[in-house]
Scaffold this motif. Structure first.
Motif, mmCIF file in Angstrom:
data_model
loop_
_atom_site.group_PDB
_atom_site.id
_atom_site.type_symbol
_atom_site.label_atom_id
_atom_site.label_comp_id
_atom_site.label_asym_id
_atom_site.label_seq_id
_atom_site.Cartn_x
_atom_site.Cartn_y
_atom_site.Cartn_z
ATOM 1 N N PRO A 290 0.832 -1.211 0.000
ATOM 2 C CA PRO A 290 0.000 0.000 0.000
ATOM 3 C C PRO A 290 0.863 1.256 0.000
ATOM 4 C CG PRO A 290 0.141 -0.912 2.203
ATOM 5 C CD PRO A 290 0.812 -1.909 1.288
ATOM 6 N N ARG A 291 0.293 2.315 -0.514
ATOM 7 C CA ARG A 291 0.972 3.608 -0.475
ATOM 8 C C ARG A 291 -0.006 4.658 0.045
ATOM 9 N NH1 ARG A 291 5.587 5.428 -2.277
ATOM 10 N NH2 ARG A 291 6.006 3.692 -3.687
ATOM 11 N N HIS A 292 0.329 5.212 1.226
ATOM 12 C CA HIS A 292 -0.496 6.235 1.855
ATOM 13 C C HIS A 292 0.237 7.571 1.814
ATOM 14 C CE1 HIS A 292 -1.816 2.435 3.704
ATOM 15 N NE2 HIS A 292 -2.989 3.016 3.917
ATOM 16 N N SER A 293 -0.533 8.656 1.759
ATOM 17 C CA SER A 293 0.055 9.995 1.805
ATOM 18 C C SER A 293 0.273 10.391 3.269
ATOM 19 C CB SER A 293 -0.849 11.010 1.099
ATOM 20 O OG SER A 293 -0.984 10.682 -0.260
ATOM 21 N N ARG B 286 2.878 0.842 4.715
ATOM 22 C CA ARG B 286 3.717 0.288 3.649
ATOM 23 C C ARG B 286 4.924 -0.449 4.247
ATOM 24 N NH1 ARG B 286 4.166 1.169 -1.756
ATOM 25 N NH2 ARG B 286 6.206 0.923 -2.746
ATOM 26 N N ALA B 287 5.522 0.169 5.266
ATOM 27 C CA ALA B 287 6.667 -0.466 5.923
ATOM 28 C C ALA B 287 6.283 -1.816 6.513
ATOM 29 C CB ALA B 287 7.224 0.453 7.011
ATOM 30 N N MET B 288 5.096 -1.891 7.123
ATOM 31 C CA MET B 288 4.648 -3.159 7.707
ATOM 32 C C MET B 288 4.495 -4.242 6.648
ATOM 33 S SD MET B 288 1.988 -2.572 10.851
ATOM 34 C CE MET B 288 0.741 -1.699 9.911
ATOM 35 N N ALA B 289 3.849 -3.888 5.537
ATOM 36 C CA ALA B 289 3.655 -4.874 4.474
ATOM 37 C C ALA B 289 4.991 -5.337 3.912
ATOM 38 C CB ALA B 289 2.779 -4.291 3.375
ATOM 39 N N LEU B 290 5.879 -4.384 3.671
ATOM 40 C CA LEU B 290 7.191 -4.713 3.122
ATOM 41 C C LEU B 290 7.964 -5.644 4.047
ATOM 42 C CD1 LEU B 290 8.861 -3.895 0.607
ATOM 43 C CD2 LEU B 290 9.899 -2.115 2.000
ATOM 44 N N ARG B 291 7.976 -5.305 5.334
ATOM 45 C CA ARG B 291 8.717 -6.119 6.292
ATOM 46 C C ARG B 291 8.043 -7.470 6.520
ATOM 47 N NH1 ARG B 291 12.706 -6.936 7.541
ATOM 48 N NH2 ARG B 291 12.921 -6.631 9.784
ATOM 49 N N GLY B 292 6.702 -7.498 6.464
ATOM 50 C CA GLY B 292 6.012 -8.771 6.608
ATOM 51 C C GLY B 292 6.362 -9.731 5.499
ATOM 52 N N PHE B 293 6.288 -9.248 4.263
ATOM 53 C CA PHE B 293 6.643 -10.101 3.128
ATOM 54 C C PHE B 293 8.123 -10.466 3.159
ATOM 55 C CE2 PHE B 293 2.864 -8.066 0.891
ATOM 56 C CZ PHE B 293 2.098 -9.217 0.945
ATOM 57 N N GLU B 294 8.947 -9.518 3.557
ATOM 58 C CA GLU B 294 10.386 -9.783 3.615
ATOM 59 C C GLU B 294 10.684 -10.902 4.595
ATOM 60 O OE1 GLU B 294 14.213 -6.913 3.227
ATOM 61 O OE2 GLU B 294 12.796 -6.373 4.797
ATOM 62 N N GLY B 295 10.021 -10.870 5.765
ATOM 63 C CA GLY B 295 10.234 -11.913 6.758
ATOM 64 C C GLY B 295 9.770 -13.281 6.276
ATOM 65 N N PRO C 265 -2.331 2.179 -4.392
ATOM 66 C CA PRO C 265 -2.714 3.463 -3.786
ATOM 67 C C PRO C 265 -3.829 3.255 -2.768
ATOM 68 C CG PRO C 265 -2.555 3.640 -6.175
ATOM 69 C CD PRO C 265 -2.479 2.178 -5.855
ATOM 70 N N ALA C 266 -3.624 3.770 -1.549
ATOM 71 C CA ALA C 266 -4.562 3.487 -0.461
ATOM 72 C C ALA C 266 -5.344 4.706 0.007
ATOM 73 C CB ALA C 266 -3.810 2.874 0.719
ATOM 74 N N ASP C 267 -4.988 5.891 -0.457
ATOM 75 C CA ASP C 267 -5.715 7.088 -0.030
ATOM 76 C C ASP C 267 -7.169 7.002 -0.476
ATOM 77 O OD1 ASP C 267 -3.371 8.002 0.999
ATOM 78 O OD2 ASP C 267 -3.000 9.502 -0.564
ATOM 79 N N ARG D 205 -11.597 3.471 3.063
ATOM 80 C CA ARG D 205 -11.966 3.430 4.469
ATOM 81 C C ARG D 205 -11.688 2.051 5.033
ATOM 82 N NH1 ARG D 205 -17.599 6.112 5.898
ATOM 83 N NH2 ARG D 205 -16.586 5.887 7.940
ATOM 84 N N GLY D 206 -11.015 2.027 6.174
ATOM 85 C CA GLY D 206 -10.726 0.756 6.819
ATOM 86 C C GLY D 206 -9.318 0.292 6.535
ATOM 87 N N GLN D 207 -8.751 -0.370 7.522
ATOM 88 C CA GLN D 207 -7.392 -0.884 7.382
ATOM 89 C C GLN D 207 -7.355 -1.999 6.340
ATOM 90 O OE1 GLN D 207 -6.178 -2.057 11.315
ATOM 91 N NE2 GLN D 207 -6.395 -0.015 12.165
ATOM 92 N N TRP D 208 -6.361 -1.947 5.469
ATOM 93 C CA TRP D 208 -6.144 -2.941 4.410
ATOM 94 C C TRP D 208 -7.262 -2.971 3.376
ATOM 95 C CZ3 TRP D 208 -5.849 -4.442 9.625
ATOM 96 C CH2 TRP D 208 -4.552 -4.393 10.133
ATOM 97 N N ALA D 209 -8.134 -1.979 3.377
ATOM 98 C CA ALA D 209 -9.244 -1.981 2.419
ATOM 99 C C ALA D 209 -8.739 -1.918 0.989
ATOM 100 C CB ALA D 209 -10.183 -0.807 2.707
#
Length: 341
Positions: free
Chosen positions: A119-122, A129-138, A156-158, A161-165
């Protein structure tokens, strides 16, 4: 110690996750501790609309105690904010990789070559984005692979509504093959989307592969507060230690508090947090946890999330927690009955 004016207000902020800060706030113990001093204790989340909630990420408020994700905490320090790391917790908070209904993908090795949602948020610091990247990396690292062995797809996540939507919508449309989610709301979001679990990160045996925004989770204070009022810092931390002690014997109450903190229902809380979570709220600064946070710092810096390096061990100050343990031991346990609001 300088004799600076005692502050009128101490602030605290925490992420919507299991924290001793959340427990202590729910019980009213932070306010009670400092009321005799004429010091108000206020939650940044519950403050007036005009409050600068961005300080949850920047930690630019000197009277603020923060117990939350390590991505913003490291970012604030890397930007030059004079914070100090005074504790770390490690709480297994369900991390999973989801795939579309009917997908045959199962296991870490099966992610090789797949399209992974980033995801990419403004935001000033895009911790999602950091969480997703690190999750997949792990996950990929646990199977002997790296991020280069998969296809990273910007989502694009902007405006969603809602987390991970945004990511789950991309999964439904077939634009990505896998989505990283974590926590109580993730359990509910996955159920609503009909998504299936491909990888349970909590089941990965090496904790290195589970290092992410909340593992380990830092407790930070501002250097100014520490310099001017070290005893206030120690007393605040002592309340958190007593709250963590109390939580060890109150699994049902902790589950209730977690529901309020996360905004999730009983199913989400039960699905996200292992039995025994109520016994894991104590912060420490063990070499193991500091080492895992240092790994996170290195990875975040490598991926461009930190403008400057952060020396994690130099950032850590063990003295406030040592003093807090002395105060907590002298004070004894907190009373069990819940205070009347």
């Amino acid at each position: 110690m300088t004799h600076a004016r005692v502050p009128d207000t101490l602030w605290f902020t925490r992420c919507p996750v299991p924290t001793a800060t959340g427990v202590a706030a729910d019980r009213g113990w932070l306010a009670r501790e400092f009321a005799p001093d004429g010091i108000a204790v206020r939650s940044l989340q519950d403050a007036d609309p005009g409050a600068d909630r961005a300080t949850h990420f920047t930690h630019a408020l000197p009277g603020l105690f923060r117990e939350g994700g390590n991505v913003p905490a490291l970012w604030a320090r890397a930007r030059g904010e004079r914070t100090r790391l005074v504790g770390l917790t490690w709480i297994e908070e369900r991390q999973v990789v989801l795939v579309a209904p009917g997908s045959p993908v199962r296991g870490a090795a099966a992610l090789r070559g797949l399209r992974l949602a980033l995801p990419r948020h403004s935001l000033a610091i895009d911790f999602w984005r950091a969480m997703a990247l690190r999750g997949f990396e792990g996950v990929l690292a646990s199977a002997g692979y790296g991020l280069d062995d998969a296809v990273l797809v910007d989502v694009p996540a902007d405006g969603h509504r809602g987390q991970w939507a945004a990511e789950l919508a991309a999964l439904r449309r077939g634009e990505v093959d896998a989505v990283y989610v974590k926590g109580a709301l993730a359990v509910e979001a996955a159920r609503r989307a009909g998504a299936e679990v491909a990888v349970e990160l909590d089941a990965l045996p090496d904790p290195v592969h589970r290092v992410n925004n909340g593992t380990p989770r830092p407790l930070t204070v501002h250097q100014d507060l520490l310099d001017e009022h070290p005893e206030l810092v120690a007393r605040f931390l002592a309340v958190l230690l007593r709250a963590a002690d109390w939580a060890t014997g109150e699994p049902d109450e902790v589950a209730r508090i977690l529901g309020a903190e996360t905004g999730a229902g009983a199913e989400g809380v039960a699905g996200a947090y292992r039995p025994g979570t109520h016994r894991t709220l104590h912060p420490d600064l063990s070499g193991t946890r500091l080492g895992l946070l240092a790994r996170q710092e290195e990875a975040l810096r490598a991926h461009g999330f930190l403008p400057e390096p952060v020396d994690v061990r130099a950032w850590a100050d063990p003295e406030p927690l040592l003093r807090a343990r002395q105060l907590a031991a002298a004070a004894g346990p907190e009373p069990s009955p819940r205070p009347v609001p």
